[in-house]
Write an enzyme that holds these catalytic residues in place. Structure first.
Site, PDB file in Angstrom:
ATOM      1  NE  ARG A 127      -3.818  -2.361   0.830  1.00  9.37           N
ATOM      2  CZ  ARG A 127      -3.679  -3.643   0.484  1.00  9.37           C
ATOM      3  NH1 ARG A 127      -2.672  -4.017  -0.313  1.00  9.37           N
ATOM      4  NH2 ARG A 127      -4.533  -4.543   0.922  1.00  9.37           N
ATOM      5  CB  SER A 185      -8.722  -0.010   5.210  1.00  8.55           C
ATOM      6  OG  SER A 185      -9.196  -1.203   4.643  1.00  8.55           O
ATOM      7  CD  GLU A 226      -5.391   2.243   3.010  1.00  9.52           C
ATOM      8  OE1 GLU A 226      -5.065   1.100   3.343  1.00  9.52           O
ATOM      9  OE2 GLU A 226      -6.336   2.476   2.231  1.00  9.52           O
TER      10      GLU A 226
HETATM   11  P1  FAD Z   1      -8.137   9.973  -4.574  1.00 12.60           P
HETATM   12  O1  FAD Z   1      -8.760   9.626  -3.281  1.00 12.60           O
HETATM   13  O2  FAD Z   1      -8.745  11.060  -5.363  1.00 12.60           O
HETATM   14  O3  FAD Z   1      -6.600  10.305  -4.319  1.00 12.60           O
HETATM   15  C1  FAD Z   1      -5.803   9.457  -3.539  1.00 12.60           C
HETATM   16  C2  FAD Z   1      -4.355   9.971  -3.621  1.00 12.60           C
HETATM   17  O4  FAD Z   1      -3.861   9.828  -4.941  1.00 12.60           O
HETATM   18  C3  FAD Z   1      -4.236  11.456  -3.283  1.00 12.60           C
HETATM   19  O5  FAD Z   1      -2.996  11.650  -2.639  1.00 12.60           O
HETATM   20  C4  FAD Z   1      -4.220  12.118  -4.654  1.00 12.60           C
HETATM   21  O6  FAD Z   1      -3.559  13.371  -4.643  1.00 12.60           O
HETATM   22  C5  FAD Z   1      -3.466  11.092  -5.465  1.00 12.60           C
HETATM   23  N1  FAD Z   1      -3.811  11.096  -6.881  1.00 12.60           N
HETATM   24  C6  FAD Z   1      -5.030  10.878  -7.435  1.00 12.60           C
HETATM   25  N2  FAD Z   1      -4.957  10.910  -8.761  1.00 12.60           N
HETATM   26  C7  FAD Z   1      -3.659  11.171  -9.072  1.00 12.60           C
HETATM   27  C8  FAD Z   1      -2.942  11.343 -10.285  1.00 12.60           C
HETATM   28  N3  FAD Z   1      -3.535  11.273 -11.495  1.00 12.60           N
HETATM   29  N4  FAD Z   1      -1.618  11.628 -10.225  1.00 12.60           N
HETATM   30  C9  FAD Z   1      -0.990  11.734  -9.030  1.00 12.60           C
HETATM   31  N5  FAD Z   1      -1.609  11.570  -7.840  1.00 12.60           N
HETATM   32  C10 FAD Z   1      -2.924  11.304  -7.876  1.00 12.60           C
HETATM   33  N6  FAD Z   1      -7.792   0.698  -1.510  1.00 12.60           N
HETATM   34  C11 FAD Z   1      -7.089  -0.454  -1.676  1.00 12.60           C
HETATM   35  O7  FAD Z   1      -5.863  -0.415  -1.854  1.00 12.60           O
HETATM   36  N7  FAD Z   1      -7.709  -1.660  -1.625  1.00 12.60           N
HETATM   37  C12 FAD Z   1      -9.031  -1.802  -1.449  1.00 12.60           C
HETATM   38  O8  FAD Z   1      -9.553  -2.920  -1.433  1.00 12.60           O
HETATM   39  C13 FAD Z   1      -9.808  -0.609  -1.259  1.00 12.60           C
HETATM   40  N8  FAD Z   1     -11.131  -0.680  -1.016  1.00 12.60           N
HETATM   41  C14 FAD Z   1     -11.854   0.459  -0.810  1.00 12.60           C
HETATM   42  C15 FAD Z   1     -13.220   0.345  -0.563  1.00 12.60           C
HETATM   43  C16 FAD Z   1     -13.996   1.486  -0.343  1.00 12.60           C
HETATM   44  C17 FAD Z   1     -15.476   1.336  -0.058  1.00 12.60           C
HETATM   45  C18 FAD Z   1     -13.383   2.766  -0.428  1.00 12.60           C
HETATM   46  C19 FAD Z   1     -14.204   3.994  -0.256  1.00 12.60           C
HETATM   47  C20 FAD Z   1     -12.015   2.878  -0.663  1.00 12.60           C
HETATM   48  C21 FAD Z   1     -11.233   1.731  -0.857  1.00 12.60           C
HETATM   49  N9  FAD Z   1      -9.851   1.795  -1.116  1.00 12.60           N
HETATM   50  C22 FAD Z   1      -9.128   0.643  -1.303  1.00 12.60           C
HETATM   51  C23 FAD Z   1      -9.163   3.096  -1.160  1.00 12.60           C
HETATM   52  C24 FAD Z   1      -9.255   3.799  -2.548  1.00 12.60           C
HETATM   53  O9  FAD Z   1     -10.358   3.335  -3.272  1.00 12.60           O
HETATM   54  C25 FAD Z   1      -7.996   3.598  -3.390  1.00 12.60           C
HETATM   55  O10 FAD Z   1      -6.864   4.077  -2.711  1.00 12.60           O
HETATM   56  C26 FAD Z   1      -8.098   4.300  -4.756  1.00 12.60           C
HETATM   57  O11 FAD Z   1      -6.993   3.984  -5.558  1.00 12.60           O
HETATM   58  C27 FAD Z   1      -8.210   5.824  -4.630  1.00 12.60           C
HETATM   59  O12 FAD Z   1      -8.529   6.316  -5.907  1.00 12.60           O
HETATM   60  P2  FAD Z   1      -9.122   7.765  -6.125  1.00 12.60           P
HETATM   61  O13 FAD Z   1      -9.152   8.018  -7.591  1.00 12.60           O
HETATM   62  O14 FAD Z   1     -10.401   7.891  -5.422  1.00 12.60           O
HETATM   63  O15 FAD Z   1      -7.994   8.650  -5.453  1.00 12.60           O
HETATM   64  P1  NAP Z   2     -10.288  -9.976   5.455  1.00 16.66           P
HETATM   65  O1  NAP Z   2     -10.295 -10.865   4.255  1.00 16.66           O
HETATM   66  O2  NAP Z   2     -11.326 -10.137   6.499  1.00 16.66           O
HETATM   67  O3  NAP Z   2      -8.852 -10.054   6.134  1.00 16.66           O
HETATM   68  C1  NAP Z   2      -8.562  -9.271   7.311  1.00 16.66           C
HETATM   69  C2  NAP Z   2      -7.127  -8.798   7.200  1.00 16.66           C
HETATM   70  O4  NAP Z   2      -6.286  -9.918   7.202  1.00 16.66           O
HETATM   71  C3  NAP Z   2      -6.906  -8.030   5.920  1.00 16.66           C
HETATM   72  O5  NAP Z   2      -6.520  -6.746   6.246  1.00 16.66           O
HETATM   73  C4  NAP Z   2      -5.846  -8.808   5.159  1.00 16.66           C
HETATM   74  O6  NAP Z   2      -4.694  -8.039   4.860  1.00 16.66           O
HETATM   75  C5  NAP Z   2      -5.388  -9.896   6.111  1.00 16.66           C
HETATM   76  N1  NAP Z   2      -5.404 -11.202   5.429  1.00 16.66           N
HETATM   77  C6  NAP Z   2      -6.473 -12.059   5.305  1.00 16.66           C
HETATM   78  N2  NAP Z   2      -6.079 -13.188   4.690  1.00 16.66           N
HETATM   79  C7  NAP Z   2      -4.768 -13.046   4.404  1.00 16.66           C
HETATM   80  C8  NAP Z   2      -3.807 -13.889   3.771  1.00 16.66           C
HETATM   81  N3  NAP Z   2      -4.114 -15.098   3.313  1.00 16.66           N
HETATM   82  N4  NAP Z   2      -2.542 -13.426   3.648  1.00 16.66           N
HETATM   83  C9  NAP Z   2      -2.212 -12.199   4.095  1.00 16.66           C
HETATM   84  N5  NAP Z   2      -3.075 -11.368   4.717  1.00 16.66           N
HETATM   85  C10 NAP Z   2      -4.337 -11.781   4.871  1.00 16.66           C
HETATM   86  O7  NAP Z   2     -10.279  -8.450   4.973  1.00 16.66           O
HETATM   87  P2  NAP Z   2     -11.457  -7.509   4.490  1.00 16.66           P
HETATM   88  O8  NAP Z   2     -11.505  -6.360   5.386  1.00 16.66           O
HETATM   89  O9  NAP Z   2     -12.688  -8.298   4.202  1.00 16.66           O
HETATM   90  O10 NAP Z   2     -10.856  -7.003   3.103  1.00 16.66           O
HETATM   91  C11 NAP Z   2     -10.664  -7.901   2.046  1.00 16.66           C
HETATM   92  C12 NAP Z   2      -9.551  -7.379   1.149  1.00 16.66           C
HETATM   93  O11 NAP Z   2      -9.943  -6.129   0.589  1.00 16.66           O
HETATM   94  C13 NAP Z   2      -8.239  -7.134   1.903  1.00 16.66           C
HETATM   95  O12 NAP Z   2      -7.177  -7.498   1.046  1.00 16.66           O
HETATM   96  C14 NAP Z   2      -8.261  -5.644   2.162  1.00 16.66           C
HETATM   97  O13 NAP Z   2      -6.947  -5.091   2.178  1.00 16.66           O
HETATM   98  C15 NAP Z   2      -9.023  -5.128   0.943  1.00 16.66           C
HETATM   99  N6  NAP Z   2      -9.719  -3.873   1.297  1.00 16.66           N
HETATM  100  C16 NAP Z   2      -8.970  -2.735   1.380  1.00 16.66           C
HETATM  101  C17 NAP Z   2      -9.570  -1.523   1.694  1.00 16.66           C
HETATM  102  C18 NAP Z   2      -8.768  -0.249   1.718  1.00 16.66           C
HETATM  103  O14 NAP Z   2      -9.359   0.815   1.784  1.00 16.66           O
HETATM  104  N7  NAP Z   2      -7.463  -0.314   1.695  1.00 16.66           N
HETATM  105  C19 NAP Z   2     -10.938  -1.484   1.954  1.00 16.66           C
HETATM  106  C20 NAP Z   2     -11.651  -2.670   1.911  1.00 16.66           C
HETATM  107  C21 NAP Z   2     -11.038  -3.867   1.562  1.00 16.66           C
HETATM  108  P3  NAP Z   2      -4.575  -7.059   3.598  1.00 16.66           P
HETATM  109  O15 NAP Z   2      -5.426  -5.872   3.954  1.00 16.66           O
HETATM  110  O16 NAP Z   2      -3.119  -6.757   3.581  1.00 16.66           O
HETATM  111  O17 NAP Z   2      -5.040  -7.754   2.376  1.00 16.66           O
END
Ligand code: FAD
Ligand code: NAP
Length: 339
Positions: A164, A238, A334
């Protein structure tokens, strides 16, 4: 390119906070971006590049400029027998891209279905879910370099992708504006089924050897059942990163908390599930006025309606203090808090 003054960004941040940007514009041509950046420099405005606003905590008033990169297009650059390189505009929607690649028979991003936001933001935090990271299929990208004032190509190595994390989120934050991203995808589907939630879901459906469409659908179904849709409940996914601790620290925590959820990483460190720590500290479902902790997933903070970044960050601070005093582990936010 035209600046909009006092632009309302309420619909452009997934928390749904009431946010106004002093100056806002959209660009999809490089000369428009250059014109906008001239204004930014001339006026000494602070600059935020905005994608879908799904990983941001924005204050009520955003000083200076906000620019949305709207570049479109999904173009196959190289099409070999079993792989392809596809170039995608930064303004394309991420989830739509995953679906489109699937239709094109190009695999690798299925586990990242339904992540909100735009393609241009995906490299910023190297988005990941269900055992796959964007960097697994990343080839290279084109970005505008604010230092050299021109377009540059960056390789995966140069982007310094981590868990991340990337160059864009760490040491070179604010330097590059991502314009397009190239992905290397496979026409041969190799499912990544390392997450129990995904494996169990497929098993419940009686699926032993899933197709790419079945994995994609399973990820969408699981996410829709577990996560609040920002269209209904404001959130940024998250809210805290999963903390990574040494083996010694993990073993000492495991002695005290036998059910602690943790995963050993490739470097021998342990990633603790931040959601479990927050849940154990008693925060799941906690409501603090207009903001709160989602009752089905403690890692997700929500806007109940009428909330703002001040209330949210106050709650986040209480949560991280209580987790630190219970487990000795510091939580890191995050999403990007801006300004
Ligand atoms: P923004 O929120 O608009 O920006 C995020 C950052 O990127 C900011 O710092 C911004 O300045 C920068 N940025 C945006 N566009 C550019 C560009 N073109 N050039 C340079 N910098 C830029 N994230 C995960 O990793 N895994 C997940 O499973 C996940 N699940 C999510 C679920 C939900 C319900 C929500 C709401 C969010 C989740 N996220 C997750 C977080 C988010 O969706 C991601 O980080 C996504 O990539 C953000 O995209 P955005 O276009 O909305 O970026
Ligand atoms: P989950 O599957 O209930 O798992 C809970 C946590 O345990 C997660 O954070 C995941 O880490 C870790 N995990 C589970 N199984 C794993 C494995 N086999 N090896 C390594 N790590 C493991 O998680 P959840 O909340 O339902 O989310 C599912 C996936 O979607 C996750 O990968 C999560 O990162 C992603 N997600 C991300 C965001 C965001 O905003 N970043 C939001 C929603 C969902 P990791 O998070 O490192 O995968």
């Amino acid at each position: 390119m035209q600046w909009q003054n006092n632009a309302d960004l309420t619909a452009q941040n997934s928390f749904g906070f009431s946010v106004t940007a002093e100056h806002y514009c959209k660009v999809d041509q490089i000369d428009q971006l250059e014109d906008a950046l001239k204004d930014v420099e001339e006026h000494g405005w602070p600059l935020l590049v905005l994608g879908g606003g799904s990983n941001l905590v924005l204050s009520e008033k955003i000083p200076g400029a906000v620019i949305s990169v709207m570049t479109q297009g999904v173009n196959v650059l190289v099409d070999d027998e079993d792989s392809a390189i596809v170039e995608v505009g930064a303004g394309e929607n991420w989830h739509d891209l995953v679906g489109q690649l699937l239709q094109m028979g190009l695999h690798g991003l299925e586990n990242l279905a339904l992540i909100p936001g735009n393609v241009g933001a995906a490299p910023v935090q190297n988005i990941g879910a269900y055992g796959v990271e964007m960097s697994d299929c990343f080839h290279s990208l084109t970005a505008y370099d604010m230092q050299t004032k021109g377009l540059v190509q960056l390789s995966a190595e140069e982007c310094r992708f981590g868990y991340r994390d990337s160059l864009f989120k760490s040491i070179e934050k604010g330097r590059y504006i991502i314009w397009s991203v190239r992905f290397c995808l496979s026409s041969i589907f190799k499912p990544v089924l390392t997450y129990r939630g995904l494996v169990d879901y497929l098993a419940e459906q009686g699926i032993n050897q899933p197709s790419s469409h079945q994995v994609y659908k399973a990820v969408c179904d699981i996410r829709m059942s577990k996560l609040p849709s920002p269209a209904i409940i404001g959130n940024a996914g998250s809210f805290f990163e999963n903390p990574v601790v040494s083996e010694a620290d993990f073993l000492s925590l495991k002695l005290r908390y036998q059910n602690i959820v943790a995963f050993k990483d490739r470097a021998g460190f342990y990633k603790l599930a931040a959601g479990w720590l927050i849940d154990q500290a008693g925060w799941k479902g906690h409501i603090a006025g207009s903001v709160g902790v989602y009752d089905q997933q403690a890692l997700v903070l929500i806007n109940k309606g009428g909330g703002d970044s001040v209330a949210l960050l106050a709650l986040a601070s209480k949560i991280s203090d209580s987790v630190e005093s219970a487990f000795g582990v510091k939580l890191k936010i995050e999403p990007r808090v801006y300004p």
